[in-house]
Scaffold this active site. Structure first.
Site, mmCIF file in Angstrom:
data_model
loop_
_atom_site.group_PDB
_atom_site.id
_atom_site.type_symbol
_atom_site.label_atom_id
_atom_site.label_comp_id
_atom_site.label_asym_id
_atom_site.label_seq_id
_atom_site.Cartn_x
_atom_site.Cartn_y
_atom_site.Cartn_z
ATOM 1 N N ASP A 8 0.769 -1.204 -0.022
ATOM 2 C CA ASP A 8 0.190 0.037 -0.077
ATOM 3 C C ASP A 8 0.893 1.329 -0.071
ATOM 4 O OD1 ASP A 8 -2.580 1.273 2.431
ATOM 5 O OD2 ASP A 8 -1.730 2.153 0.653
ATOM 6 N N ASN A 22 -5.385 13.482 -10.974
ATOM 7 C CA ASN A 22 -5.904 13.731 -12.249
ATOM 8 C C ASN A 22 -5.921 15.394 -12.311
ATOM 9 O OD1 ASN A 22 -8.292 15.174 -11.065
ATOM 10 N ND2 ASN A 22 -9.050 13.275 -10.521
ATOM 11 N N GLY A 30 -8.890 5.064 -6.754
ATOM 12 C CA GLY A 30 -7.416 4.453 -6.654
ATOM 13 C C GLY A 30 -6.403 4.925 -5.560
ATOM 14 N N ASP A 32 -5.211 7.748 -5.781
ATOM 15 C CA ASP A 32 -5.626 9.358 -5.140
ATOM 16 C C ASP A 32 -6.446 9.368 -4.166
ATOM 17 O OD1 ASP A 32 -7.001 12.063 -7.604
ATOM 18 O OD2 ASP A 32 -5.679 11.910 -5.679
ATOM 19 N N THR A 121 -1.804 2.854 -14.644
ATOM 20 C CA THR A 121 -2.166 1.363 -14.987
ATOM 21 C C THR A 121 -3.367 0.829 -14.414
ATOM 22 O OG1 THR A 121 -1.024 0.651 -12.894
ATOM 23 C CG2 THR A 121 0.231 0.706 -14.953
ATOM 24 N N TYR A 124 -6.555 4.673 -15.646
ATOM 25 C CA TYR A 124 -6.195 5.092 -16.949
ATOM 26 C C TYR A 124 -5.759 3.953 -18.160
ATOM 27 C CZ TYR A 124 -6.526 9.823 -15.295
ATOM 28 O OH TYR A 124 -6.986 11.215 -14.832
HETATM 29 N N1 APR Z 1 -1.099 1.450 -3.151
HETATM 30 C C1 APR Z 1 -0.587 1.149 -3.992
HETATM 31 N N2 APR Z 1 -0.916 1.223 -5.318
HETATM 32 C C2 APR Z 1 -2.311 1.228 -5.632
HETATM 33 C C3 APR Z 1 -3.059 1.723 -4.355
HETATM 34 C C4 APR Z 1 -2.629 1.732 -3.249
HETATM 35 N N3 APR Z 1 -2.939 1.828 -1.920
HETATM 36 N N4 APR Z 1 -4.450 1.741 -5.006
HETATM 37 C C5 APR Z 1 -4.354 1.267 -6.209
HETATM 38 N N5 APR Z 1 -3.259 1.184 -6.832
HETATM 39 C C6 APR Z 1 -2.804 0.876 -7.961
HETATM 40 C C7 APR Z 1 -3.670 0.563 -8.879
HETATM 41 O O1 APR Z 1 -4.146 -1.018 -8.750
HETATM 42 C C8 APR Z 1 -3.040 0.626 -10.001
HETATM 43 O O2 APR Z 1 -1.979 -0.288 -10.535
HETATM 44 O O3 APR Z 1 -2.202 1.995 -8.583
HETATM 45 C C9 APR Z 1 -2.150 1.803 -10.069
HETATM 46 C C10 APR Z 1 -2.923 3.147 -10.362
HETATM 47 O O4 APR Z 1 -4.280 3.184 -10.642
HETATM 48 P P1 APR Z 1 -5.054 4.575 -10.417
HETATM 49 O O5 APR Z 1 -4.904 4.830 -8.987
HETATM 50 O O6 APR Z 1 -6.579 4.057 -10.821
HETATM 51 O O7 APR Z 1 -4.238 5.638 -11.044
HETATM 52 P P2 APR Z 1 -4.425 5.786 -12.746
HETATM 53 O O8 APR Z 1 -4.713 4.692 -13.486
HETATM 54 O O9 APR Z 1 -3.185 6.811 -13.055
HETATM 55 O O10 APR Z 1 -5.652 6.936 -12.896
HETATM 56 C C11 APR Z 1 -5.849 7.964 -12.207
HETATM 57 O O11 APR Z 1 -7.772 7.417 -11.239
HETATM 58 O O12 APR Z 1 -8.166 7.501 -9.078
HETATM 59 C C12 APR Z 1 -8.190 8.185 -10.108
HETATM 60 O O13 APR Z 1 -8.146 10.637 -9.414
HETATM 61 C C13 APR Z 1 -7.361 9.557 -9.869
HETATM 62 O O14 APR Z 1 -8.579 10.328 -12.075
HETATM 63 C C14 APR Z 1 -7.255 9.890 -11.688
HETATM 64 C C15 APR Z 1 -7.319 8.416 -12.370
#
Ligand code: APR
Length: 176
Positions: A8, A22, A30, A32, A121, A124
Site C-alpha cells: 500500500d 488527475n 484508486g 488518489d 495502470t 487510465y
Molecule cells: N497503493 C499502491 N498502489 C495502488 C493503491 C495503493 N493504495 N491503490 C491502487 N493502486 C494501484 C492500482 O492497482 C494501479 O495499478 O495504482 C495503480 C494506478 O491506478 P489508479 O489509482 O487508478 O491511477 P491511474 O490509472 O493513474 O488513474 C488516475 O484515477 O483515481 C483516479 O483521481 C485519479 O482520475 C485519476 C485516475
C-alpha cells in the site's frame, strides 16, 4: 537504488509519496482516493490552494507538484497526472515525464526517498508491461544523474509486482 514492493503506497515511510492524480487535483479513486482518505483534509486544502493560484487550469498531464503528506508517514505528496492509455496515440513520453518531473520536484524538496505507484495502470488503463518498461527505464536514467537513497515502486497485487519484477530483472536493476 530502486526497490520493488507489493503493498500500500499510503503506508510507505519515505520522504515523498507520488500520487497518481488527475488534472483537477481534487481527488478521485484508486491511489488518489487512498492518499486523500488516509492523508486527511490538509492535502486537499493545499491542492485547492494550488488550484486557486498557480494551477488555475489544473495540473497538465506529465506535470508534478508537491503538497504536505498530512497524516501519511511521509513528508510530502508529489501529485502527478498520468496519461490515459491510447492505442492510437503514443503517449509514452508523457508517462515518462510523470516520473522525471516527480523526481525533479522531490529533489528540489531535498527528498532522499521516494515511493511511486504504477502510474496510469488503473483507471487510465495503461498496460502493466509497458508501464513497467517506461517507469523503470525513466527512473533508472534519472538516478544516473540525480542520486536518491531509495526509489521504491509500490505495486498493488501480485500480477503488478511480478510484471515490474520481471522488467527490473531484465534491466539488471534488481538481483533476480
Ligand atoms: N497503493 C499502491 N498502489 C495502488 C493503491 C495503493 N493504495 N491503490 C491502487 N493502486 C494501484 C492500482 O492497482 C494501479 O495499478 O495504482 C495503480 C494506478 O491506478 P489508479 O489509482 O487508478 O491511477 P491511474 O490509472 O493513474 O488513474 C488516475 O484515477 O483515481 C483516479 O483521481 C485519479 O482520475 C485519476 C485516475
Amino acid at each position: 537504488m530502486i526497490e520493488l514492493v507489493e503493498g500500500d503506497l499510503t503506508a510507505q515511510r519515505v520522504d515523498v509519496v507520488v500520487n497518481a492524480a488527475n488534472s483537477s487535483l481534487l481527488g478521485g479513486g484508486g491511489v488518489d482516493g487512498a492518499i486523500h482518505r488516509k492523508g486527511g483534509p490538509e492535502i486537499l486544502a493545499e491542492c485547492r490552494d494550488l488550484r486557486a493560484s498557480r494551477y488555475g487550469g489544473g495540473l497538465r498531464v506529465g506535470q508534478a507538484v508537491a503538497t504536505t503528506a498530512g497524516r501519511l508517514p511521509a513528508r510530502w505528496v508529489v501529485h502527478t497526472v498520468g496519461p490515459v492509455f491510447s492505442a492510437s496515440e503514443d503517449r509514452s513520453e508523457l508517462l515518462a515525464d510523470c516520473h522525471r518531473n516527480a523526481l525533479r520536484v522531490a529533489a528540489e524538496l531535498g527528498a532522499r526517498s521516494v515511493a511511486f505507484p504504477a502510474i496510469s495502470t488503473g483507471v487510465y488503463r495503461w498496460p502493466m508491461e509497458s508501464a513497467a518498461e517506461i517507469a523503470l527505464g525513466t527512473v533508472a536514467s534519472v538516478l544516473a544523474e540525480q542520486p536518491f537513497d531509495i526509489v521504491r515502486f509500490v505495486l498493488h497485487g501480485k500480477q503488478a509486482f511480478d510484471v515490474f519484477s520481471a522488467e527490473a530483472a531484465r534491466r539488471g536493476l534488481i538481483a533476480s
